[in-house]
Design an enzyme around this catalytic site. Structure first.
Site, PDB file in Angstrom:
ATOM      1  CG  LEU A   1       2.842   1.431   2.367  1.00  0.00           C
ATOM      2  CD1 LEU A   1       3.324   1.962   3.711  1.00  0.00           C
ATOM      3  CD2 LEU A   1       1.604   2.184   1.901  1.00  0.00           C
TER       4      LEU A   1
ATOM      5  CG  HIS B   1      -2.017  -6.079  -6.819  1.00  0.00           C
ATOM      6  ND1 HIS B   1      -2.449  -6.620  -5.629  1.00  0.00           N
ATOM      7  CD2 HIS B   1      -1.490  -7.115  -7.533  1.00  0.00           C
ATOM      8  CE1 HIS B   1      -2.178  -7.914  -5.611  1.00  0.00           C
ATOM      9  NE2 HIS B   1      -1.605  -8.240  -6.762  1.00  0.00           N
TER      10      HIS B   1
END
Length: 342
Positions: free
Chosen positions: A125, A228
């Site tokens: 993605l 992240h």
């Protein structure tokens, strides 16, 4: 108008440009000609007739129809770990106690696992930073759920999503520095680049016994299961759809693995069939995910829709054109957001 569709051979230039923007730690789409070419070819092959379902690596692109430009990408790996081992760490607890010394201690441990073998994975993605607005990220990510809903027989009953783990502003992974480097003696970026080709070297070099995390540096322990910063919005989106962290992390950067039963994913469970009826005027109001019911020519868009009775959906001519459907055709539809209902 923005539309998600299967990747095509002619998307090479745009896909290669996206790969150059992903950055360190984005394993599944790297700034590498060989990997990007393999990704594109696998995506095209997955849509070909006769391809075994469990061997398919579907790849979809988000196209800005006004420019004829691909600005995002997302994928579905039908079954992981069948052609090469699929490794994770399972985060567990070890209890040590001594009655004589009146000591009771719980210690977190990491154990090499292949528990996700055969699961379906949401992967790859990535949205061009210039298009991270107007709910484009929602469309790109959730478009896969309507494909899963339409073709459930092609997928495992549990769906997995590995989140990119934490790394600092310089692209350094504290988890890798605290653990992986001691066994591989290579930089995180190098190990990450190698992992897309084969993960056999993991089994060859990583310790076979549980790892006690209290022996790791504090900087490594602190990021176990963290996402992240750039991936946090994607994690929230999946959690709103029913995905949960179940105690498995990535072997390189300790990013969390989220999972959900396919039929319990909100956009799968709540989606329904409607008959399209075209209207000339521009519609407004609540946004829906809308997809046609085609396999090779799958299309998914985000647009307002107005129900007429129980099964007639009023959509604009522009939306119909983007989905390659005509009035009277069947659509699969679901509200874009998890807190909405038909």
């Amino acid at each position: 108008m923005m539309v998600v569709r299967p990747i095509k051979e002619q998307d090479w230039d745009d896909l290669r440009a996206l790969a150059a923007k992903t950055g360190p730690g984005f394993t599944s789409l790297q700034d590498n000609d060989e990997q990007v070419r393999a990704k594109l070819e696998a995506g095209v092959e997955a849509m070909a007739n006769g391809t075994a379902p469990d061997a398919c690596n579907y790849l979809f692109v988000l196209e800005d129809l006004s420019l004829g430009k691909v600005v995002g990408v997302c994928g579905i790996d039908a079954a992981v770990g069948l052609s090469y081992p699929w490794y994770n760490y399972r985060v567990g607890t070890m209890v040590q106690a001594s009655r004589e010394l009146d000591i009771y201690k719980q210690t977190q441990i990491l154990t090499i696992s292949n528990d996700f073998t055969g699961y379906t994975e949401l992967c790859t993605l990535f949205l061009d930073p210039d298009y991270r607005h107007s709910k484009n990220g929602h469309l790109l990510s959730k478009s896969r759920f309507l494909f899963l809903a339409e073709f459930q027989e092609r997928f495992h009953h549990t769906v997995l999503a590995e989140m990119r783990g934490y790394s600092d502003a310089n692209g350094v992974s504290p988890f890798w520095e605290g653990l992986g480097r001691h066994f591989f003696e290579i930089d995180f970026d190098h190990a990450d680049q190698l992992s897309y080709k084969t993960k056999v070297f993991i089994a060859e070099l990583m310790p076979k016994y549980p790892i006690y995390t209290n022996l790791l540096p504090e900087s490594a322990r602190e990021v176990i299961g963290l996402t992240h910063d750039n991936t946090t919005p994607a994690r929230r989106l999946l959690e709103q759809e029913g995905f949960r962290y179940s105690g498995y992390i990535d072997i390189f950067d300790a990013g969390p693995a989220l999972e959900a039963p396919l039929r319990e994913i909100r956009a799968v469970h709540d989606s329904r069939y409607v008959k399209a009826k075209l209207v000339d005027q521009k519609l407004d109001g609540e946004l829906f995910l809308l997809s046609n019911c085609e396999f090779n020519d799958y299309r998914c868009a985000m647009a307002p829709m107005r129900m007429q009775g129980n099964d007639i959906a009023l959509i604009s001519a522009e939306t119909a054109a983007g989905l390659n459907i005509q009035s009277g055709d069947t659509l699969r539809a679901v509200p874009l957001f998890a807190d909405r209902r038909f």
